[in-house]
Scaffold this active site. Structure first.
Site, PDB file in Angstrom:
ATOM      1  N   HIS A 208       6.996  -3.657  -4.077  1.00 35.45           N
ATOM      2  CA  HIS A 208       6.907  -2.985  -2.789  1.00 35.45           C
ATOM      3  C   HIS A 208       7.340  -3.840  -1.614  1.00 35.45           C
ATOM      4  O   HIS A 208       7.783  -3.313  -0.604  1.00 35.45           O
ATOM      5  CB  HIS A 208       5.530  -2.347  -2.621  1.00 35.45           C
ATOM      6  CG  HIS A 208       5.540  -1.064  -3.363  1.00 35.45           C
ATOM      7  ND1 HIS A 208       5.316  -1.023  -4.720  1.00 35.45           N
ATOM      8  CD2 HIS A 208       5.925   0.168  -2.992  1.00 35.45           C
ATOM      9  CE1 HIS A 208       5.503   0.210  -5.123  1.00 35.45           C
ATOM     10  NE2 HIS A 208       5.868   0.961  -4.106  1.00 35.45           N
ATOM     11  N   ASP A 473       9.513   3.313 -11.086  1.00 35.49           N
ATOM     12  CA  ASP A 473       8.490   3.353 -12.135  1.00 35.49           C
ATOM     13  C   ASP A 473       9.064   3.851 -13.455  1.00 35.49           C
ATOM     14  O   ASP A 473       8.671   3.379 -14.522  1.00 35.49           O
ATOM     15  CB  ASP A 473       7.314   4.227 -11.697  1.00 35.49           C
ATOM     16  CG  ASP A 473       6.368   3.442 -10.796  1.00 35.49           C
ATOM     17  OD1 ASP A 473       6.068   2.289 -11.142  1.00 35.49           O
ATOM     18  OD2 ASP A 473       5.965   3.959  -9.753  1.00 35.49           O
ATOM     19  N   CYS A 520      14.329   9.558  -5.642  1.00 35.17           N
ATOM     20  CA  CYS A 520      13.869   8.825  -4.460  1.00 35.17           C
ATOM     21  C   CYS A 520      13.605   7.361  -4.793  1.00 35.17           C
ATOM     22  O   CYS A 520      13.191   6.592  -3.933  1.00 35.17           O
ATOM     23  CB  CYS A 520      12.642   9.480  -3.843  1.00 35.17           C
ATOM     24  SG  CYS A 520      11.229   9.482  -4.945  1.00 35.17           S
TER      25      CYS A 520
HETATM   26  C1  PEP Z   1       9.550   5.091  -7.759  1.00 38.53           C
HETATM   27  O1  PEP Z   1       8.692   4.731  -8.579  1.00 38.53           O
HETATM   28  O2  PEP Z   1      10.780   5.077  -7.994  1.00 38.53           O
HETATM   29  C2  PEP Z   1       9.145   5.541  -6.419  1.00 38.53           C
HETATM   30  C3  PEP Z   1      10.001   6.057  -5.574  1.00 38.53           C
HETATM   31  O3  PEP Z   1       7.856   5.352  -6.081  1.00 38.53           O
HETATM   32  P1  PEP Z   1       7.254   3.935  -5.664  1.00 38.53           P
HETATM   33  O4  PEP Z   1       8.373   2.952  -5.569  1.00 38.53           O
HETATM   34  O5  PEP Z   1       6.554   4.145  -4.383  1.00 38.53           O
HETATM   35  O6  PEP Z   1       6.326   3.636  -6.805  1.00 38.53           O
HETATM   36 MG    MG Z   2       6.593   5.169  -8.226  1.00 35.93          MG
END
Ligand code: PEP
Ligand code: MG
Length: 585
Positions: A208, A473, A520
């Site tokens: 993150h 993920d 996303c």
């Molecule tokens: C992902 O897992 O690709 C996603 C967009 O969610 P995050 O990165 O917030 O886990």
């Molecule tokens: Mg995710």
């Protein structure tokens, strides 16, 4: 990828009178851009003495820091206790004892007395705890003597809670942060204080902090071994977020070369700006909904500026980071409404809190040994229905203008979706009974970010209004590679055919059910991924605002018909090397 590579090139060492050596370190490029500025090295451990003093004007600040640390600690312990099963009374007892110490008003007052005498909050804590410890250790009562150990434990907690508050964010202005690792909260605080780039020793490409760095348009290089030991405070550094190169004490030649690159990047950025008002449509007429991922309200202005056609992902956890606690229904609703209004008439996709695992939020420490496979996302929300319902009600209340979509994270089977939909229905009924207005037809979608969800995409599509594929993920879980761990970051590969096949399966299931399917995750912004994703039938792409124009440029140059044909061939290749070789041509 390069985590272990430290390059020291002797011929680059400058032979000036001070004999300052230019040095080169290599890490993983995690957020693009180039910066030349001075380093601020954040040492992991700050030595704390019991004799540090502050001026009389700073005493109220120290009192406030301590009071905030008590509050944080209280929350932290309560959150841990909630997560301990009743079948483990031993652990509950220990925590309850700790909590008793934390709540002890006499202890708090005594520490404050030391602060009023001019000691820093840390020194005051050490002084009071040592005093108490001596008293307990000399007691005849065995139980009291044992409590001395508990005191040590609580002291460590309170000092680390204080450390969170004492980081000197303000000195970060115009600096390149060099840190072992950074929490998301640290990152935001340093960034808001003017930090211009980030180098960390730890971290995976989809962690993150990396995502935040991209969203804040802050060049970042992660996985740079021993950066805090090698780079000195105030040294001039060049960060190349495109290649992962970190140069300390650069000579004039290098400074000029990188200055040149910075100017070229700026020119390219200005040229792309002309595309802001153009649609994201392929050369043969296929429309792609190009949206932006946002974490903060400011991101929405950037999204509008670059002509994003909506918000494909609001990571609502950032609200918790902002407020250091989970805000109530009214506050949340106000925030969601503000986002919806600012992007209106375009849609905004609010994702339910994705708490847990690498998404640390203050007051919710991780006590799991394997958090990525643990209590996170929808699992957490379904076990904390009050919290979940508060958020759902807040989103519904904000949806009156009918441009909000609501999205559920980490769905791994149909039952989680069925249960969530039931709770959403209950909330709708409650609001109707209370005669509160909301969008009765608010689209409810899910993130596809576990292999099981991708494999059950047909069944899930029956129950969903849209899909959004979280490739960060999805890659982590498909390849069994921790997205935050630099030791395996070379294996974190969203172009692996296993990941691509799951994306293709999801896109096909969405097409059969005629629901929108987007990406996303970070793959959406990868320069080599656009044709294969569009070729698979993905209809929405959502990236950080800074990447929208670049992506639009690529979409407008490609042909859907060709991409579709090529995708079928690419999906038959055995590894990502061969896939990327063709995509990068
Ligand atoms: C992902 O897992 O690709 C996603 C967009 O969610 P995050 O990165 O917030 O886990
Ligand atoms: Mg995710």
């Amino acid at each position: 990828m390069f985590a272990d590579l430290k390059i020291e090139l002797p011929f680059f060492k400058e032979k000036n009178s001070a004999m300052i050596a230019t040095g080169f370190l290599k890490g993983i490029p995690s957020s693009p851009g180039i910066v030349i500025s001075k380093a601020l090295v954040i040492q992991p451990e700050i030595f704390i003495s019991s004799n540090d003093k502050v001026s009389s004007e700073a005493i109220p600040i120290e009192i406030e820091r301590l009071s905030q640390a008590w509050k944080d600690l209280n929350l932290e312990f309560k959150a841990v206790m909630e997560r301990i099963p009743e079948s483990n009374p031993g652990a509950v007892n220990i925590l309850e004892t700790n909590l008793l110490i934390i709540k002890d008003e006499y202890l708090q007052k005594s520490i404050n007395t030391f602060i009023y005498e001019g000691y820093t909050a840390e020194s005051a804590v050490i002084r009071e705890f040592e005093k108490q410890k001596v008293y307990l250790l000399n007691s005849r009562d065995k139980i009291l003597r044992e409590r001395a150990t508990e005191l040590d434990h609580v002291k460590t907690h309170i000092l680390s809670a204080l450390k969170q508050r004492c980081l000197q964010y303000s000195i970060a202005k115009d600096r390149v942060l060099i840190a072992q690792s950074l929490t998301t909260t640290d990152f935001v605080n340093y960034k808001e204080s003017g930090a211009v780039a980030v180098v960390t020793e730890a971290g995976g490409i989809a962690s993150h902090v990396s995502i935040l760095a991209r969203s804040f348009e802050t060049p970042a290089v992660i996985g740079v071994k021993d950066a805090t030991g090698i780079i000195k405070n105030d040294e001039l550094v060049i960060i190349d977020g495109f290649t992962g190169l970190v140069i300390y004490n650069p000579n004039k030649e290098l400074i000029d070369k990188y200055q040149d690159k910075i100017e070229k990047i700026e020119k390219h950025r200005i040229a792309l700006g002309k595309l802001a008002k153009e649609p994201a449509i392929t050369a043969d007429g296929r429309k792609i909904h190009l949206m932006a991922n946002v974490d903060r309200l400011d991101d929405i202005d950037s999204a509008n500026l670059v002509g994003a056609e909506g918000i494909g992902l609001v990571r609502s956890e950032s609200l918790i980071i902002n407020y250091s606690t989970i805000p109530g229904e009214e506050l949340q609703s106000k925030w969601y409404r503000e986002i919806a209004d600012r992007i209106y008439p375009n849609p905004v996709t609010i994702r339910a809190f994705d708490i847990g695992s690498d998404k640390y939020v203050e007051g919710m420490p991780n006590i799991e040994s394997n958090p990525a496979l643990g209590f996170r996302g929808i699992r957490y929300l379904l076990s904390r229905t009050e919290l979940f319902k508060t958020q759902i009600r807040a989103v519904l209340k904000a949806s009156v203008n009918k441009n909000i979509r609501f999205m559920l994270p980490m769905i791994s089977d149909t039952s989680e979706l069925v249960k969530s939909l039931q709770i959403i229905d209950d909330c709708k009924k409650e609001l109707s009974d209370e005669q509160i207005d909301f969008d009765a037809k608010i689209p409810i979608g899910i993130m596809i970010e576990t292999p099981s969800a991708a494999m059950m995409a047909d069944e899930l599509a029956e129950l969903s209004d849209f899909f959004s594929i979280g490739t960060n993920d999805l890659t982590q879980y498909t390849l069994a590679v921790d997205r935050t761990n630099e030791l395996v970051s070379d294996r974190f590969d969203s172009f692996n055919p296993a990941v691509l096949k799951l994306i293709a399966m999801t896109a096909a299931a969405a097409a059969r059910k005629k629901i929108p399917v987007g990406i996303c995750g970070e793959l959406a912004g990868h320069s080599a991924a656009t044709t294969i994703l569009v070729g698979m039938g993905i209809t929405e792409l959502s990236v950080v605002p800074a990447m929208v124009l670049e992506l639009k440029n690529r979409i407008r140059k490609m042909k859907y018909s060709t991409a579709k044909k090529n995708t079928l061939k690419l999906l038959k290749l055995p590894d990502s090397y061969q896939i990327l070789k063709i995509l990068e041509q």
